[in-house]
Design an enzyme around this catalytic site. Structure first.
Site, short mmCIF file in Angstrom:
data_model
loop_
_atom_site.label_atom_id
_atom_site.label_comp_id
_atom_site.label_asym_id
_atom_site.label_seq_id
_atom_site.Cartn_x
_atom_site.Cartn_y
_atom_site.Cartn_z
N LYS A 1 4.98 9.34 8.37
CA LYS A 1 4.81 8.80 9.72
C LYS A 1 5.80 9.36 10.75
O LYS A 1 5.68 10.52 11.17
CB LYS A 1 4.82 7.27 9.67
CG LYS A 1 3.63 6.70 8.88
CD LYS A 1 3.61 5.19 8.90
CE LYS A 1 2.62 4.62 7.91
NZ LYS A 1 1.24 4.60 8.40
N TYR B 1 0.86 -1.18 0.00
CA TYR B 1 0.00 0.00 0.00
C TYR B 1 0.90 1.23 0.00
O TYR B 1 1.83 1.32 0.81
CB TYR B 1 -0.90 -0.01 1.24
CG TYR B 1 -1.80 1.19 1.41
CD1 TYR B 1 -1.52 2.16 2.39
CD2 TYR B 1 -2.91 1.38 0.60
CE1 TYR B 1 -2.35 3.26 2.56
CE2 TYR B 1 -3.75 2.48 0.77
CZ TYR B 1 -3.46 3.42 1.75
OH TYR B 1 -4.27 4.51 1.92
N ASP C 1 9.48 2.71 -0.82
CA ASP C 1 8.47 3.37 -0.01
C ASP C 1 8.79 3.06 1.46
O ASP C 1 8.43 1.99 1.96
CB ASP C 1 7.07 2.90 -0.39
CG ASP C 1 6.01 3.53 0.50
OD1 ASP C 1 4.81 3.31 0.23
OD2 ASP C 1 6.37 4.24 1.46
P1 KE4 Z 1 -0.57 8.25 4.53
O1 KE4 Z 1 -1.15 8.97 3.33
O2 KE4 Z 1 -1.61 7.41 5.26
O3 KE4 Z 1 0.19 9.20 5.45
O4 KE4 Z 1 0.55 7.25 4.01
C1 KE4 Z 1 0.24 6.30 3.03
C2 KE4 Z 1 1.22 5.15 3.13
C3 KE4 Z 1 2.23 5.04 2.21
N1 KE4 Z 1 3.14 4.03 2.27
C4 KE4 Z 1 3.09 3.12 3.26
C5 KE4 Z 1 4.11 2.03 3.31
C6 KE4 Z 1 2.07 3.19 4.25
O5 KE4 Z 1 2.03 2.25 5.23
C7 KE4 Z 1 1.12 4.22 4.19
C8 KE4 Z 1 -0.03 4.32 5.18
N2 KE4 Z 1 -0.16 3.27 6.11
C9 KE4 Z 1 -1.50 3.03 6.61
C10 KE4 Z 1 -1.41 1.89 7.63
N3 KE4 Z 1 -0.94 0.70 7.07
C11 KE4 Z 1 -2.13 4.24 7.18
C12 KE4 Z 1 -3.27 3.97 8.13
C13 KE4 Z 1 -4.60 4.31 7.52
O6 KE4 Z 1 -4.76 4.20 6.28
O7 KE4 Z 1 -5.50 4.70 8.30
#
Ligand code: KE4
Length: 446
Positions: free
Chosen positions: A265, A142, A237
């Site tokens: 994060k 993701y 990523d």
């Molecule tokens: P954000 O747009 O949520 O800040 O980041 C996206 C993203 C990009 N790359 C990786 C490897 C990520 O894990 C994420 C976001 N992670 C999720 C949890 N696995 C965010 C939590 C959520 O969607 O509420």
């Protein structure tokens, strides 16, 4: 749980599903999510006064624990000077220098406000720099919710068991090739089928969004070799793994030199912040220097910069003990529960790197998303609810990674293992847990 239920009822009339991010709705594990009132160190308290041991850390950012005083003070001090300028300020350079100290491959970077923005911008830049259309990603990974990357994604897409997302035209998705993780032959074949057409490969170097999946020996180096051979960019990523697995993320551990890296994060210390960066010759294709456009009202926000600076400075200054303690504490918890599962006759496979791990309810190895998908998600759901009732808040999905912070120690290890000792056999043998209870339990009252 009375006050949480009232707040949830109100939220349901205001926010789709009552949440601002789908996975928070607990749909995959059943039960109702507590509404958080405050958090401190390794713990969360809900609005009904129940205490929970936090094992998801806001999905990664809270590596120093909640309300870490230097971070709180930095935010407070920055806020007094205005929450946003929309103009250049010293904090951007201060944080960028710290990022570069941790990630030598990042010669230039740009701050954005989320991991999604970082990944979306990185693939646009890769396409602009190479003049190519296709992007390779991996099933179960993701990279945020940009259209081109919501193809066979992990995290909330996998949690909800949906193939992708509505609203994405096939003309957009057709240029995204989703391949199985840990399979270099699939990548070689994709490049052979699309010669000179693939702009980049974007990968979670250690997957967290299918649950935790570890790269097999040589896999990441293979991606680096193949992309170089075909003139495509390698994007790591590290939104989740950056500053988590080590100060320099997965690329430091596995010795990979990517063309671009995305971060988020921990970078913002819990405030909205992401970044993408890497080779100077690639990054200088970005406006205002080059033809690839990208922008953001709150990019480089002074409060996010201040929180990130305070976080990274502490991690850098105390890296020796912090990462060693994270490793030891997480090993005690992850391995301890694995042993309890074995004693209880519960099929469990545990994947872990540092303070990021997942307990898969399956007897088989999990090296890609197809194998992760064979896990017994119902069992995970019942285990999750039992642990919530015991005051331990795990990520509410089999397809998410759990995280610890520097605030977790021996007391928290003992608390979690005691909860799991009760939860595993009950959940497994007697099936006494009814269908999704009205509430997710009382947790530990303070
Ligand atoms: P954000 O747009 O949520 O800040 O980041 C996206 C993203 C990009 N790359 C990786 C490897 C990520 O894990 C994420 C976001 N992670 C999720 C949890 N696995 C965010 C939590 C959520 O969607 O509420």
């Amino acid at each position: 749980m009375e006050r949480s239920r009232k707040l949830q009822a109100r939220a349901a009339g205001l926010l789709p599903g009552g949440v601002d991010s789908p996975v928070r709705a607990f749909r995959a594990v059943g039960g109702d999510p507590p509404f958080v009132a405050r958090a401190q160190g390794a713990y969360l308290w809900d609005v009904d006064g129940n205490r929970y041991l936090d094992c998801f850390g806001s999905w990664g950012p809270m590596i120093l624990g909640h309300a870490f005083p230097p971070v709180v003070e930095a935010i407070r001090e920055a806020a007094a000077k205005s929450a946003s300028f929309g103009a250049s300020h010293a904090g951007e350079g201060d944080l960028a220098e710290l990022v570069r100290r941790c990630f030598p491959s990042v010669e230039r970077l740009r701050f954005v406000s989320s991991g999604t923005e970082a990944c979306m911008s990185a693939i646009r830049l890769a396409r602009g720099f190479t003049g190519r259309k296709f992007v390779i990603k991996f099933e179960g990974c993701y990279h945020g919710h940009a259209d081109a990357l919501l193809v066979k994604a992990g995290s909330g897409i996998a949690t909800l068991g949906i193939p992708g997302s509505a609203g994405i035209p096939e003309e957009t998705a057709m240029h995204t090739l989703a391949l199985p993780y840990n399979d270099l032959q699939a990548v070689e074949t994709a490049f052979a089928l699309h010669p000179g057409q693939i702009a980049c490969v974007i990968v979670e170097p250690v997957v967290g969004n299918a649950g935790t999946i570890v790269p097999e020996t040589g896999y990441l180096a293979g991606l680096r070799r193949i992309t170089r051979e075909h003139g495509a960019l390698l994007i790591l990523d590290e939104v989740m793994t950056g500053f988590r697995l080590s100060l320099g993320g997965a690329q430091q551990i596995y010795g990979i030199d990517p063309d671009l890296t995305t971060l988020g994060k921990i970078l913002g210390g819990g405030l909205p912040c992401g970044a993408f960066g890497g080779r100077a010759d690639v990054m200088e294709f970005l406006a205002p220097l080059g033809p690839v456009y990208q922008a953001g009202t709150l990019s480089g926000n002074p409060l996010a910069m201040a929180a990130g600076i305070a976080t990274l400075r502490h991690l850098i200054e105390h890296q020796g003990e912090i990462y060693t303690e994270l490793e030891n504490t997480t090993a005690a918890i992850a391995d301890g529960v694995t042993e309890l599962a074995r004693e209880a006759g519960v099929a469990m496979t545990t994947n872990r790197v540092g303070s990021m791990w997942t307990w898969f309810f399956t007897a088989d190895a999990v090296t890609d998303f197809a194998q992760a998908s064979k896990s017994d998600t119902d069992r995970f759901g019942r285990f999750h609810r039992r642990m919530m009732e015991a005051g331990v808040w795990l990520p509410p999905s089999q397809f998410e990674a759990a995280f610890l912070s520097a605030a977790h120690g021996p007391v928290e290890v003992a608390l979690l293992l005691e909860a799991a000792r009760e939860a595993l056999p009950n959940e497994w043998q007697s099936g006494t847990i009814s269908a999704a209870p009205e509430t997710s339990g009382s947790g530990n009252r303070i």
